[in-house]
Design a protein around this motif. Sequence first.
Motif, PDB file in Angstrom:
ATOM      1  N   PRO A 293       1.735  15.662  -4.071  1.00 40.20           N
ATOM      2  CA  PRO A 293       2.211  14.608  -3.168  1.00 40.20           C
ATOM      3  C   PRO A 293       1.085  13.838  -2.501  1.00 40.20           C
ATOM      4  CG  PRO A 293       3.488  16.619  -2.858  1.00 40.20           C
ATOM      5  CD  PRO A 293       2.334  16.978  -3.735  1.00 40.20           C
ATOM      6  N   ALA A 294      -0.019  14.536  -2.148  1.00 36.65           N
ATOM      7  CA  ALA A 294      -1.150  13.845  -1.523  1.00 36.65           C
ATOM      8  C   ALA A 294      -1.799  12.880  -2.503  1.00 36.65           C
ATOM      9  CB  ALA A 294      -2.173  14.863  -1.019  1.00 36.65           C
ATOM     10  N   LEU A 295      -1.931  13.299  -3.763  1.00 33.11           N
ATOM     11  CA  LEU A 295      -2.502  12.402  -4.776  1.00 33.11           C
ATOM     12  C   LEU A 295      -1.580  11.221  -5.029  1.00 33.11           C
ATOM     13  CD1 LEU A 295      -3.943  14.988  -7.323  1.00 33.11           C
ATOM     14  CD2 LEU A 295      -5.251  13.330  -5.990  1.00 33.11           C
ATOM     15  N   VAL A 296      -0.286  11.484  -5.081  1.00 35.94           N
ATOM     16  CA  VAL A 296       0.669  10.396  -5.278  1.00 35.94           C
ATOM     17  C   VAL A 296       0.583   9.399  -4.123  1.00 35.94           C
ATOM     18  CG1 VAL A 296       3.133   9.833  -5.359  1.00 35.94           C
ATOM     19  CG2 VAL A 296       2.234  11.718  -6.735  1.00 35.94           C
ATOM     20  N   PHE A 297       0.379   9.917  -2.912  1.00 34.50           N
ATOM     21  CA  PHE A 297       0.207   9.038  -1.760  1.00 34.50           C
ATOM     22  C   PHE A 297      -1.024   8.154  -1.956  1.00 34.50           C
ATOM     23  CE2 PHE A 297      -1.510   7.944   2.388  1.00 34.50           C
ATOM     24  CZ  PHE A 297      -0.382   7.490   3.068  1.00 34.50           C
ATOM     25  N   GLY A 298      -2.119   8.748  -2.401  1.00 31.43           N
ATOM     26  CA  GLY A 298      -3.330   7.960  -2.657  1.00 31.43           C
ATOM     27  C   GLY A 298      -3.114   6.906  -3.726  1.00 31.43           C
ATOM     28  N   PHE A 299      -2.417   7.294  -4.785  1.00 36.08           N
ATOM     29  CA  PHE A 299      -2.137   6.321  -5.844  1.00 36.08           C
ATOM     30  C   PHE A 299      -1.205   5.218  -5.336  1.00 36.08           C
ATOM     31  CE2 PHE A 299      -2.797  10.003  -9.002  1.00 36.08           C
ATOM     32  CZ  PHE A 299      -4.159   9.752  -9.042  1.00 36.08           C
ATOM     33  N   GLY A 300      -0.280   5.600  -4.435  1.00 32.72           N
ATOM     34  CA  GLY A 300       0.614   4.605  -3.861  1.00 32.72           C
ATOM     35  C   GLY A 300      -0.137   3.535  -3.089  1.00 32.72           C
ATOM     36  N   LEU A 301      -1.243   3.938  -2.438  1.00 27.63           N
ATOM     37  CA  LEU A 301      -2.064   2.951  -1.734  1.00 27.63           C
ATOM     38  C   LEU A 301      -2.591   1.896  -2.702  1.00 27.63           C
ATOM     39  CD1 LEU A 301      -4.120   5.340   0.603  1.00 27.63           C
ATOM     40  CD2 LEU A 301      -2.138   3.941   1.230  1.00 27.63           C
ATOM     41  N   LEU A 302      -2.995   2.331  -3.879  1.00 28.46           N
ATOM     42  CA  LEU A 302      -3.496   1.387  -4.891  1.00 28.46           C
ATOM     43  C   LEU A 302      -2.378   0.467  -5.377  1.00 28.46           C
ATOM     44  CD1 LEU A 302      -5.687   3.798  -7.040  1.00 28.46           C
ATOM     45  CD2 LEU A 302      -6.514   2.007  -5.513  1.00 28.46           C
ATOM     46  N   HIS A 303      -1.228   1.043  -5.670  1.00 33.37           N
ATOM     47  CA  HIS A 303      -0.117   0.236  -6.157  1.00 33.37           C
ATOM     48  C   HIS A 303       0.324  -0.775  -5.104  1.00 33.37           C
ATOM     49  CE1 HIS A 303       1.149   2.341  -9.986  1.00 33.37           C
ATOM     50  NE2 HIS A 303       0.216   3.149  -9.519  1.00 33.37           N
ATOM     51  N   GLY A 304       0.240  -0.403  -3.828  1.00 35.76           N
ATOM     52  CA  GLY A 304       0.583  -1.334  -2.766  1.00 35.76           C
ATOM     53  C   GLY A 304      -0.314  -2.553  -2.751  1.00 35.76           C
ATOM     54  N   LEU A 305      -1.604  -2.355  -3.063  1.00 38.41           N
ATOM     55  CA  LEU A 305      -2.513  -3.496  -3.148  1.00 38.41           C
ATOM     56  C   LEU A 305      -2.144  -4.399  -4.322  1.00 38.41           C
ATOM     57  CD1 LEU A 305      -5.933  -1.763  -2.366  1.00 38.41           C
ATOM     58  CD2 LEU A 305      -4.592  -3.261  -0.879  1.00 38.41           C
ATOM     59  N   GLY A 306      -1.647  -3.777  -5.401  1.00 36.14           N
ATOM     60  CA  GLY A 306      -1.161  -4.587  -6.519  1.00 36.14           C
ATOM     61  C   GLY A 306       0.049  -5.410  -6.125  1.00 36.14           C
ATOM     62  N   PHE A 307       0.973  -4.806  -5.370  1.00 39.82           N
ATOM     63  CA  PHE A 307       2.135  -5.546  -4.881  1.00 39.82           C
ATOM     64  C   PHE A 307       1.698  -6.673  -3.951  1.00 39.82           C
ATOM     65  CE2 PHE A 307       4.524  -1.267  -5.163  1.00 39.82           C
ATOM     66  CZ  PHE A 307       4.847  -1.503  -6.489  1.00 39.82           C
ATOM     67  N   ALA A 308       0.696  -6.411  -3.119  1.00 38.85           N
ATOM     68  CA  ALA A 308       0.227  -7.418  -2.163  1.00 38.85           C
ATOM     69  C   ALA A 308      -0.323  -8.640  -2.880  1.00 38.85           C
ATOM     70  CB  ALA A 308      -0.836  -6.819  -1.248  1.00 38.85           C
ATOM     71  N   SER A 309      -0.965  -8.429  -4.043  1.00 39.78           N
ATOM     72  CA  SER A 309      -1.497  -9.578  -4.780  1.00 39.78           C
ATOM     73  C   SER A 309      -0.380 -10.475  -5.284  1.00 39.78           C
ATOM     74  CB  SER A 309      -2.352  -9.098  -5.965  1.00 39.78           C
ATOM     75  OG  SER A 309      -1.553  -8.472  -6.956  1.00 39.78           O
ATOM     76  N   VAL A 310       0.774  -9.879  -5.614  1.00 39.44           N
ATOM     77  CA  VAL A 310       1.924 -10.679  -6.056  1.00 39.44           C
ATOM     78  C   VAL A 310       2.430 -11.547  -4.918  1.00 39.44           C
ATOM     79  CG1 VAL A 310       4.301 -10.582  -6.901  1.00 39.44           C
ATOM     80  CG2 VAL A 310       2.594  -8.986  -7.778  1.00 39.44           C
ATOM     81  N   LEU A 311       2.645 -10.925  -3.757  1.00 37.35           N
ATOM     82  CA  LEU A 311       3.114 -11.694  -2.607  1.00 37.35           C
ATOM     83  C   LEU A 311       2.070 -12.701  -2.151  1.00 37.35           C
ATOM     84  CD1 LEU A 311       5.104  -9.363  -0.189  1.00 37.35           C
ATOM     85  CD2 LEU A 311       5.931 -11.185  -1.655  1.00 37.35           C
ATOM     86  N   GLY A 312       0.785 -12.350  -2.316  1.00 32.44           N
ATOM     87  CA  GLY A 312      -0.271 -13.283  -1.931  1.00 32.44           C
ATOM     88  C   GLY A 312      -0.244 -14.543  -2.774  1.00 32.44           C
ATOM     89  N   GLU A 313       0.061 -14.390  -4.074  1.00 28.49           N
ATOM     90  CA  GLU A 313       0.154 -15.556  -4.945  1.00 28.49           C
ATOM     91  C   GLU A 313       1.336 -16.440  -4.575  1.00 28.49           C
ATOM     92  OE1 GLU A 313       0.438 -14.065  -8.880  1.00 28.49           O
ATOM     93  OE2 GLU A 313      -1.678 -13.559  -9.058  1.00 28.49           O
ATOM     94  N   ILE A 314       2.460 -15.813  -4.231  1.00 28.43           N
ATOM     95  CA  ILE A 314       3.663 -16.567  -3.906  1.00 28.43           C
ATOM     96  C   ILE A 314       3.563 -17.174  -2.509  1.00 28.43           C
ATOM     97  CG2 ILE A 314       6.140 -16.353  -3.474  1.00 28.43           C
ATOM     98  CD1 ILE A 314       6.203 -14.248  -5.683  1.00 28.43           C
ATOM     99  N   GLY A 315       3.071 -16.373  -1.577  1.00 27.23           N
ATOM    100  CA  GLY A 315       2.949 -16.841  -0.204  1.00 27.23           C
ATOM    101  C   GLY A 315       4.200 -16.524   0.601  1.00 27.23           C
ATOM    102  N   LEU A 316       4.007 -15.858   1.731  1.00 31.61           N
ATOM    103  CA  LEU A 316       5.120 -15.544   2.615  1.00 31.61           C
ATOM    104  C   LEU A 316       5.267 -16.629   3.667  1.00 31.61           C
ATOM    105  CD1 LEU A 316       4.848 -11.713   3.339  1.00 31.61           C
ATOM    106  CD2 LEU A 316       6.783 -12.897   2.321  1.00 31.61           C
ATOM    107  N   ASP A 317       6.478 -17.018   3.923  1.00 38.62           N
ATOM    108  CA  ASP A 317       6.764 -17.952   5.006  1.00 38.62           C
ATOM    109  C   ASP A 317       6.342 -17.293   6.321  1.00 38.62           C
ATOM    110  OD1 ASP A 317       7.814 -19.594   6.921  1.00 38.62           O
ATOM    111  OD2 ASP A 317       9.820 -19.713   6.040  1.00 38.62           O
TER     112      ASP A 317
END
Length: 382
Positions: A293-317
Amino acid sequence: MARGTRSSSHLAALLALFTTFWLMCLAGLAAAHELRPAVGDFAIREDTVEWKLRLSAEALLADIDMEGIFDTDEDANAATYDSLRALPAEDIQQRFRAQWERIGKGFVARAAGADLPIELVDIQVPGPGDLSLARDSNIQLRVALPDGAPAVQLGWVAAYGPLVLRQEGPEETAYTGYLTGGELTPPIPRNGSARQSSLRAFAEFVYIGFEHIVPKGLDHILFVLGLFLLSLRLRPLLMQISAFTLAHTVTLALGILGYVNLPAQVVEPLIAASIVYVAVENILMRKLSPWRPALVFGFGLLHGLGFASVLGEIGLDPARFASGLIGFNIGVELGQLAVIAVAWLLLAQPFGHKPWYRRRVTIPASALIALVGAFWFVERVI
């Protein structure tokens, strides 16, 4: 005996389907995630609309039908598209200008029920660079507004794919929309703006988040399946999914707010490495390890940055930052749950209780996931 034979045949068919799917992933990974939504900004002046877009010029030149696909290899004109991507920037610019009469027919500017002519003012194309990645071109358009037209609508045809449109203006009133299927903006007042309802904006970000997992997020799908394959018991699975969800929620928010920013060249290979690790551990371990679970949490941090790049491209109101962020995250979670639900119905429910499940399902499927992740890692590093 006959019953056992039928079960084995059923399992063999499912594994063959699994194998075919992963081989298709391997064949198409170089082009995965290429088709992203185009992003446009517009401003309504006294008598004109100035419209700027970031898009794939090659896709429009090749006449790729981008409605409902996420990989250009799915289109009959894929070879033309790939050849265009290797051309110098000047060639793309010249071809785009020469074909604007055809391409421009797909863009829509409408006022008082009539379509308005759209002028191509400028196009800027970067050099070809890394051919494994799509390049974004920037175009500038101008629309002359007729006298007496109180409002204008913008958009393009469904074949050009999803379109994010953002109006320049005061943050609390400017329009932001995610348009699909040839949808147009609502009528934007000539001397104002037309905001979406809060519920509509929230629903759009839920859709964007879900779509980023199913069908576009092959890397995230592989990771979630890796979590699923180690244990069919609900508690260990929920422990992993909860750790992953909490982690990517944190870095998604921090990434969008600008507190954490790692380049895609670093994040994307690490996401691929996380897929390999989870799959290999599935092969080596028979049950959930204390550190998983701790490793999965660490990997989740990386995946969250990937998600952030998607929203960054689109732009949040900015006026709806919190609701947009929550909506996107809910969409991601629904996508992950959909993946797990399908895997459970196809594999766990009919075969999870069989003594050969680990030998014939968990290990082969995890090996295939590891191979895909390793291929992806090498590709992203090189």
